[in-house]
Motif scaffolding. Sequence first.
Motif, PDB file in Angstrom:
ATOM      1  N   ALA A   5      24.227  21.059  -7.668  1.00 60.01           N
ATOM      2  CA  ALA A   5      25.015  20.635  -6.492  1.00 60.01           C
ATOM      3  C   ALA A   5      25.854  19.369  -6.521  1.00 60.01           C
ATOM      4  O   ALA A   5      27.088  19.444  -6.009  1.00 60.01           O
ATOM      5  CB  ALA A   5      23.927  20.287  -5.394  1.00 60.01           C
ATOM      6  N   ASP A   6      25.620  18.644  -7.486  1.00 60.81           N
ATOM      7  CA  ASP A   6      26.312  17.348  -7.990  1.00 60.81           C
ATOM      8  C   ASP A   6      27.638  18.174  -8.568  1.00 60.81           C
ATOM      9  O   ASP A   6      28.672  17.415  -8.412  1.00 60.81           O
ATOM     10  CB  ASP A   6      25.604  16.404  -8.967  1.00 60.81           C
ATOM     11  N   VAL A  11      33.339  19.249  -9.081  1.00 62.26           N
ATOM     12  CA  VAL A  11      34.510  19.897  -9.338  1.00 62.26           C
ATOM     13  C   VAL A  11      35.333  20.027  -7.938  1.00 62.26           C
ATOM     14  O   VAL A  11      36.518  20.189  -8.186  1.00 62.26           O
ATOM     15  CB  VAL A  11      33.899  21.390 -10.041  1.00 62.26           C
ATOM     16  N   ARG A  12      34.729  19.999  -7.119  1.00 67.67           N
ATOM     17  CA  ARG A  12      35.566  20.152  -5.744  1.00 67.67           C
ATOM     18  C   ARG A  12      36.491  18.849  -5.446  1.00 67.67           C
ATOM     19  O   ARG A  12      37.506  18.968  -5.251  1.00 67.67           O
ATOM     20  CB  ARG A  12      34.793  20.148  -4.430  1.00 67.67           C
ATOM     21  N   THR A  13      35.844  17.715  -5.947  1.00 69.53           N
ATOM     22  CA  THR A  13      36.550  16.577  -5.771  1.00 69.53           C
ATOM     23  C   THR A  13      37.849  16.648  -6.831  1.00 69.53           C
ATOM     24  O   THR A  13      38.818  16.332  -6.515  1.00 69.53           O
ATOM     25  CB  THR A  13      35.739  15.442  -6.104  1.00 69.53           C
ATOM     26  N   ARG A  14      37.490  17.036  -8.177  1.00 68.09           N
ATOM     27  CA  ARG A  14      38.820  17.171  -9.161  1.00 68.09           C
ATOM     28  C   ARG A  14      39.737  18.085  -8.777  1.00 68.09           C
ATOM     29  O   ARG A  14      40.839  18.044  -8.688  1.00 68.09           O
ATOM     30  CB  ARG A  14      37.990  17.614 -10.275  1.00 68.09           C
ATOM     31  N   HIS A  38      24.535  33.320 -16.790  1.00 61.59           N
ATOM     32  CA  HIS A  38      23.318  32.597 -16.149  1.00 61.59           C
ATOM     33  C   HIS A  38      22.632  33.354 -15.318  1.00 61.59           C
ATOM     34  O   HIS A  38      23.062  34.450 -14.638  1.00 61.59           O
ATOM     35  CB  HIS A  38      23.991  31.585 -15.451  1.00 61.59           C
ATOM     36  N   PRO A  39      21.287  33.099 -15.105  1.00 58.37           N
ATOM     37  CA  PRO A  39      20.443  34.016 -14.497  1.00 58.37           C
ATOM     38  C   PRO A  39      20.375  33.983 -12.961  1.00 58.37           C
ATOM     39  O   PRO A  39      21.097  32.959 -12.509  1.00 58.37           O
ATOM     40  CB  PRO A  39      18.864  33.575 -14.768  1.00 58.37           C
ATOM     41  N   THR A  40      20.330  34.995 -12.260  1.00 53.34           N
ATOM     42  CA  THR A  40      20.242  34.968 -11.076  1.00 53.34           C
ATOM     43  C   THR A  40      19.715  33.664 -10.090  1.00 53.34           C
ATOM     44  O   THR A  40      20.376  33.421  -9.229  1.00 53.34           O
ATOM     45  CB  THR A  40      19.573  36.321 -10.274  1.00 53.34           C
ATOM     46  N   GLU A  41      18.561  33.038 -10.468  1.00 55.85           N
ATOM     47  CA  GLU A  41      18.197  31.889  -9.835  1.00 55.85           C
ATOM     48  C   GLU A  41      19.222  30.743  -9.790  1.00 55.85           C
ATOM     49  O   GLU A  41      19.154  30.099  -8.960  1.00 55.85           O
ATOM     50  CB  GLU A  41      16.945  31.449 -10.611  1.00 55.85           C
ATOM     51  N   ARG A  42      20.152  30.533 -10.943  1.00 59.70           N
ATOM     52  CA  ARG A  42      20.899  29.631 -10.939  1.00 59.70           C
ATOM     53  C   ARG A  42      21.976  29.718  -9.990  1.00 59.70           C
ATOM     54  O   ARG A  42      22.754  29.045  -9.543  1.00 59.70           O
ATOM     55  CB  ARG A  42      21.323  29.278 -12.584  1.00 59.70           C
ATOM     56  N   ASP A  48      23.336  28.002  -2.344  1.00 63.93           N
ATOM     57  CA  ASP A  48      22.760  26.963  -1.706  1.00 63.93           C
ATOM     58  C   ASP A  48      23.790  25.514  -1.681  1.00 63.93           C
ATOM     59  O   ASP A  48      23.969  25.108  -0.730  1.00 63.93           O
ATOM     60  CB  ASP A  48      21.537  26.509  -2.165  1.00 63.93           C
ATOM     61  N   ALA A  49      24.662  25.510  -2.600  1.00 67.09           N
ATOM     62  CA  ALA A  49      25.576  24.364  -2.883  1.00 67.09           C
ATOM     63  C   ALA A  49      26.996  24.611  -2.087  1.00 67.09           C
ATOM     64  O   ALA A  49      27.794  23.898  -2.185  1.00 67.09           O
ATOM     65  CB  ALA A  49      25.865  23.786  -4.066  1.00 67.09           C
ATOM     66  N   GLY A  50      26.954  25.813  -1.416  1.00 65.35           N
ATOM     67  CA  GLY A  50      28.151  26.333  -0.719  1.00 65.35           C
ATOM     68  C   GLY A  50      29.389  27.156  -1.460  1.00 65.35           C
ATOM     69  O   GLY A  50      30.292  27.253  -0.666  1.00 65.35           O
ATOM     70  N   VAL A  51      28.918  27.463  -2.536  1.00 63.04           N
ATOM     71  CA  VAL A  51      30.077  28.368  -3.235  1.00 63.04           C
ATOM     72  C   VAL A  51      29.776  29.749  -2.891  1.00 63.04           C
ATOM     73  O   VAL A  51      28.805  30.248  -2.887  1.00 63.04           O
ATOM     74  CB  VAL A  51      29.770  28.160  -4.800  1.00 63.04           C
ATOM     75  N   THR A  52      31.190  30.296  -2.348  1.00 66.56           N
ATOM     76  CA  THR A  52      30.954  31.615  -2.012  1.00 66.56           C
ATOM     77  C   THR A  52      31.812  32.747  -3.014  1.00 66.56           C
ATOM     78  O   THR A  52      31.547  33.826  -2.554  1.00 66.56           O
ATOM     79  CB  THR A  52      31.565  31.759  -0.549  1.00 66.56           C
ATOM     80  N   HIS A  53      32.553  32.181  -3.819  1.00 64.08           N
ATOM     81  CA  HIS A  53      33.317  32.989  -4.595  1.00 64.08           C
ATOM     82  C   HIS A  53      32.595  33.010  -5.916  1.00 64.08           C
ATOM     83  O   HIS A  53      32.540  31.777  -6.643  1.00 64.08           O
ATOM     84  CB  HIS A  53      34.707  32.755  -4.943  1.00 64.08           C
TER      85      HIS A  53
END
Length: 254
Positions: A5-6, A11-14, A38-42, A48-53
Amino acid sequence: MTSIADRVASVRTRIETAARRSGRNPSDVCLVAVTKNHPTERVAVLLDAGVTHLGESRLQEAEPKIAALSEYRHHITWHGIGHVQRNKAKATVRLFNMLHSLDSVRLAAALDHQIETLLVAGEHLPNLVDGRLPVLIQVNVSGETTKEGFDLPGGLDNHERLPHFLAEVNDVLASSHLSVQGLMTIAPRANDPEYARPIFRSLRIVRDALAEHFPKVTWGTLSMGMTDDFEVAIEEGATMVRVGRALLGERNMR
Ligand SMILES: *Cc1c(COP(=O)(O)O)cnc(C)c1O
């Protein structure tokens, strides 16, 4: 350790800072999180952190992951970003909401044919928009021989290659079930992100030329920039950045 999440927030700030620095609206830049290796859990943590793409390169990996996350399907836009073999055209049109890596006229024809066949057979393809798959034409403007994509090393200055490139684009545009939205490129890996700047600039100039040459097409999307160079890409006009390691850390080796 920094949480995912951090990392997303950073990245969003950058992205925002790079957009403002170049006089652009940050909301015009879409963050595509690259989840390959990267596995599905990650991936679920990213959601959860709001990424949709989300972007995946390999079909064998994308298929089970997209299936495992099917309950979130309506909240996720899945981007295909890796080379697609023509015999995988059917799976591609069923899985992805957008294909960034359209890299040959023959692949365009294969995708077009598969969509036509599936639609005629009555299959519902919810990821299509008005019966068309959104695609980006991948262009190799850097001239690196290992890179896939339509060849135009040197970009618009390549007078020798340009007529052939325009003819190829014209052929792609004839596909009635593909909706071309813009261009994509991959810059060669380098330690200094400035090394990628002329490549990104070159892609934008090619895009502007295509927009003049084929004015009926909306050439709005420029997919360029990865972990090492996405800020430079934004300064040069990227509307989509494909970021993996900055969000999820180093990938496990295959
Ligand atoms: C892996 C990959 C990315 C993401 O690369 P990072 O350096 O991890 O940000 C972006 N685009 C494509 C086409 C990729 O294959």
